[in-house]
Design an enzyme around this catalytic site. Structure first.
Site, PDB file in Angstrom:
ATOM      1  CG  HIS A 192       4.016  -0.582   3.329  1.00 49.07           C
ATOM      2  ND1 HIS A 192       4.122   0.458   2.442  1.00 49.07           N
ATOM      3  CD2 HIS A 192       4.754  -0.214   4.418  1.00 49.07           C
ATOM      4  CE1 HIS A 192       4.877   1.419   2.969  1.00 49.07           C
ATOM      5  NE2 HIS A 192       5.273   1.027   4.156  1.00 49.07           N
TER       6      HIS A 192
ATOM      7  CE  LYS B  12       1.332   1.909   5.208  1.00 49.96           C
ATOM      8  NZ  LYS B  12       1.233   2.401   6.587  1.00 49.96           N
TER       9      LYS B  12
END
EC number: 1.17.1.8
Length: 233
Positions: free
Chosen positions: A131, A135
């Site tokens: 990600h 995040k």
């Protein structure tokens, strides 16, 4: 349909655009600097905030008789409390680690493959998720959902970010650039490997799925999942 957006970051802005394109009205854009004024006028709320704000956002929805779709992850130690409050207030609730239509199909394939592979002890399952660097939680909620899907359909007992025991699934969590989300489930043996992989190209899929879930939930009471929304049960 009148929608309250709880969380107005990158995802919130994409959800807003897609909701407006589908003919809906935004009655609240809640961030850390404003109040819940306007929430009670909403037909449904969509929560894509941060873990520390999720419980307050979801509680406020139930207390204002507004069904809520929550895509925030990292707060699930309070999930049972929110379910209890939803039932007490006769609210409507969908919480998912990922609202992407493709990812929810991926979840189904993951469970089906896990059932098949549970017969073959020579394969060891591992997972990788990648990600963007903003995040906050690791592993991702999607990776945890994938691990739970395997655990419920196999002899694995747990997942871990650390060195895995024989009955644990190792998840490797990577944070790289602006990657929207890539998840890979690998079954590896000494003779071959089987990979199941989903790659998100942008945030559009997450946002569209959340709006579709909100359209489905409006006017309903009870606890639901994306399996209900997509008729995958």
């Amino acid at each position: 349909m009148k929608i309250a957006l709880l969380g107005y970051g990158k995802m919130g802005k994409v959800i807003e655009r897609i909701a407006l394109e589908r003919g809906h009205e935004i009655v609240l854009k809640k961030d850390e600097f404003n109040t819940y004024d306007g929430l009670s006028t909403a037909d449904v709320a969509i929560d894509f905030s941060v873990p520390t704000a999720a419980v307050s956002n979801i509680s406020s929805c139930f207390n204002n008789n507004v069904p809520v779709v929550s895509g925030t992850t990292g707060w699930l130690e309070h999930f049972d409390e929110m379910v209890a409050l939803c039932n007490e207030k006769q609210g409507g609730f969908i919480s998912s680690s990922n609202f992407s239509l493709g990812v929810n199909i991926f979840f189904e394939l993951n469970e089906y493959l896990a059932k098949i592979m549970s017969q073959f002890d020579s394969y060891k399952v591992t997972m990788e998720e990648i990600h963007h660097t903003q995040k906050l939680d690791a592993p991702s909620g999607t990776a945890i959902s994938l691990a739970k899907g395997v655990i419920e359909n196999s002899n694995y007992a747990n997942w871990t970010l650390d060195q895995a025991k024989s009955n644990e699934i190792h998840i490797e969590a990577k944070r790289i650039g602006d990657v929207p989300g890539t998840h890979t489930v690998t079954y590896d043996s000494i003779v071959d490997s089987i990979e199941l992989k989903h790659t998100a190209h942008n945030r559009e899929g997450f946002a569209l799925g959340a709006v579709i879930a909100a359209e489905w939930l409006a006017g309903k009471t009870g606890i639901y999942s994306m399996k209900d929304v997509l008729n995958l049960k």
